[in-house]
Design an enzyme around this catalytic site. Structure first.
Site, PDB file in Angstrom:
ATOM      1  N   ARG A 161      49.594  52.186   7.844  1.00  0.00           N
ATOM      2  CA  ARG A 161      48.919  50.748   7.702  1.00  0.00           C
ATOM      3  C   ARG A 161      48.801  50.783   6.099  1.00  0.00           C
ATOM      4  O   ARG A 161      48.345  51.499   5.516  1.00  0.00           O
ATOM      5  CB  ARG A 161      47.678  50.553   8.356  1.00  0.00           C
ATOM      6  CG  ARG A 161      47.587  50.345   9.741  1.00  0.00           C
ATOM      7  CD  ARG A 161      48.745  49.145  10.262  1.00  0.00           C
ATOM      8  NE  ARG A 161      48.755  48.901  11.674  1.00  0.00           N
ATOM      9  CZ  ARG A 161      49.847  49.154  12.141  1.00  0.00           C
ATOM     10  NH1 ARG A 161      50.760  49.687  12.012  1.00  0.00           N
ATOM     11  NH2 ARG A 161      49.801  48.859  13.748  1.00  0.00           N
ATOM     12  N   GLU A 198      50.196  42.204   3.500  1.00  0.00           N
ATOM     13  CA  GLU A 198      51.317  42.329   4.311  1.00  0.00           C
ATOM     14  C   GLU A 198      51.736  40.892   5.118  1.00  0.00           C
ATOM     15  O   GLU A 198      50.666  40.631   5.922  1.00  0.00           O
ATOM     16  CB  GLU A 198      51.142  43.278   5.526  1.00  0.00           C
ATOM     17  CG  GLU A 198      52.905  43.553   6.455  1.00  0.00           C
ATOM     18  CD  GLU A 198      52.693  44.798   6.879  1.00  0.00           C
ATOM     19  OE1 GLU A 198      52.267  45.829   6.705  1.00  0.00           O
ATOM     20  OE2 GLU A 198      52.986  44.590   8.334  1.00  0.00           O
ATOM     21  N   HIS A 247      58.060  46.298   7.473  1.00  0.00           N
ATOM     22  CA  HIS A 247      57.396  46.874   8.884  1.00  0.00           C
ATOM     23  C   HIS A 247      58.247  46.733  10.137  1.00  0.00           C
ATOM     24  O   HIS A 247      58.063  45.853  11.240  1.00  0.00           O
ATOM     25  CB  HIS A 247      56.367  45.714   9.080  1.00  0.00           C
ATOM     26  CG  HIS A 247      55.100  46.518   9.892  1.00  0.00           C
ATOM     27  ND1 HIS A 247      53.572  46.203   9.967  1.00  0.00           N
ATOM     28  CD2 HIS A 247      55.226  47.560  10.781  1.00  0.00           C
ATOM     29  CE1 HIS A 247      53.075  46.989  10.763  1.00  0.00           C
ATOM     30  NE2 HIS A 247      54.065  47.633  11.423  1.00  0.00           N
TER      31      HIS A 247
END
Lengths: 323, 323
Positions: free
Chosen positions: B239, B267, B286
């Site tokens: 993460r 993000e 991602h």
């Protein structure tokens, strides 16, 4: 004293492994006078090596730093023994092959383009690209951003030392491997190259890692591309002319297949060559073997072979024996 | 009849695995009225899921399709049990990690740029780039075009299901793995996270694959980058906020380290974010888990957990039990 000629550009520390009783002679790229050497270690770049050759006299043994030696017999003739650097490139070339497969399946060319454009939302393009190349119609959600190597069907064309190393590195991905080599064998099952056409339609990934010979020149042409499944990935870690470039360009531009090449024909392709503009293609500029460990490993193999030559023992890596 | 809400966009065929005795309720992204469901399967994209949550009533169980569930407790509170899709992302995320490592070591971003420019001779740039980032001064010849993963020293930070899968896929490369997790163990040796700083200087590749918690938030900051060796490769498959972005940008721009990120903080990074312009950095948006197999595997894990919940059996993947 055996005279061993080597490329002057080579760091001399790499030659520390050479056996005693040899005289090491540095050969500059722009050699312009005749020089007698018994043993020649050519520059790894063949276009440099062929400029040096006309000035060499008395060469009886060529110790190549490379696995592929296809340019050497035509240059030096039949009265010279030629040995390759068998085994020295296994790790690097097998790693390049696994990298190339994963990079294509994971859509890295698209994602690097997205990184350049700094527009994260363009990730959506991956889903459409996946559907287009595989023909696999997906539900709207969730989108498919990349593919798994795990459980893919791999056709390994060439089962020498590097081919076996590739198989070893693919093992954790539980791929289903079908092997092809010049002659068939069992334990493990290796199919003869004559069965290539019959085995192509089932493969999701086709890896070329076989020597360039008269028999393998142009092995992959339009008939072979037609037999490949939609979206199959062709990986050439061998030599450019094993693939017919015109047929490859046609298959790529038709959106039929994907390819990853470390070698091309012509090599390098000129700037205006249509290969550069093909979709679903990853090209690296023949860098598969060129790691920090390359020179030391190659020269260790050459030194071991030279020791056998000097002792009159059988050579391990001769690709041509002097007649 | 247990009411199970799921994202309306999801292909309903993925829900065929749900146990009998449940009523499936499609929840549109733009839900605008209250609706009662006992079990909620949130959209894999958390920003979509949090827009749906305010309209849900009676939720007792959240079945996430993802491995990382850090946004859920703060959204749904403490009176709801939360389960993740433990195991469903192992293969895809571990494959992304291996791909990212190999892509950086093999210089793929540079070679893709060369492919775009159609100038094969630019391959020379790889040698200078290698010397610059590793600090390894090389002899003039032969040039170094890329590196080997084989025998590299890897620090694996996080040793859950995905970490173990990464270790399994790295095995053929004979890397020297040092493992770190929240608590230390033996057989195999896993170091407690408190030893991170002491273990950093030796690592050539540092892989982050641990959950985002209060303890791991900002785990990698300037003190950690300072301890890394010149040219170390940091891979974040976990993460974004586990890495302090400002410190990462500074280390990258100083030419100290390399990085590969599938996750970032923020993000996504906005278009003008300085992260996009950093050298020696590979960013993918991602996509690590998003393969064709993802949804089916995740919903199988969710269905198995739901069956246990309905039968009153212990849950396997609870990350929060309702209080």
């Amino acid at each position: 004293m055996l005279r061993v000629g080597y490329p002057a550009k080579l760091d001399p520390s790499f030659l520390d492994v050479m056996p005693p009783g040899v005289e090491l002679i540095a050969l500059p790229d722009d050699l312009d006078h005749e020089i007698a050497v018994d043993v020649w270690i050519p520059d790894p770049l063949s276009n440099r090596a062929v400029r040096v050759w006309p000035y060499l006299r008395c060469v009886r043994l060529v110790l190549s730093m490379m696995a592929g030696t296809e340019w050497i017999p035509g240059t030096v003739g039949t009265h010279v023994t030629i040995c390759n650097a068998h085994g020295a490139h296994n790790i690097a070339t097998a790693e390049w092959t696994v990298t190339a497969i994963l990079a294509v399946l994971k859509n890295l060319p698209l994602f690097l383009d997205i990184q350049q454009s700094r527009n994260w939302r363009r990730r959506k393009e991956a889903d459409a690209a996946y559907e287009r190349i595989t023909g696999d119609r997906r539900p709207l959600h969730p989108p498919v951003m990349q593919e798994e190597l795990t459980a893919k069907k791999v056709l390994l064309v060439g089962y020498g030392a590097i081919g076996k190393e590739i198989e070893r590195m693919l093992a954790p991905f539980h791929v289903a491997i079908t092997r092809i080599a010049r002659t068939g064998r069992t334990d493990p099952v290796v199919h003869p190259v004559g069965e290539l056409d019959a085995l192509l339609p089932d493969a999701e990934i086709i890896i070329l890692i076989l020597p360039l010979t008269e028999q393998t020149h142009g092995l992959i042409g339009s008939a072979q591309f037609e037999r490949m499944r939609q979206g199959a990935l062709l990986v050439n870690a061998a030599r450019g002319p094993i693939v017919q470039t015109d047929a490859l360009i046609e298959a790529l531009n038709a959106g039929r297949i994907r390819a990853a090449l470390d070698v091309t024909d012509p090599e390098p392709p000129p700037e205006d060559h249509p290969l550069w503009r093909c979709p679903n293609l990853l090209i690296t500029p023949h860098i598969g073997a060129s790691t920090p460990e390359f020179a030391r490993r190659s020269l260790q193999v050459a030194a071991d072979e030279l020791r056998r030559y000097m002792n009159g023992e059988p050579l391990h890596n001769a690709v041509q024996l002097a007649v």
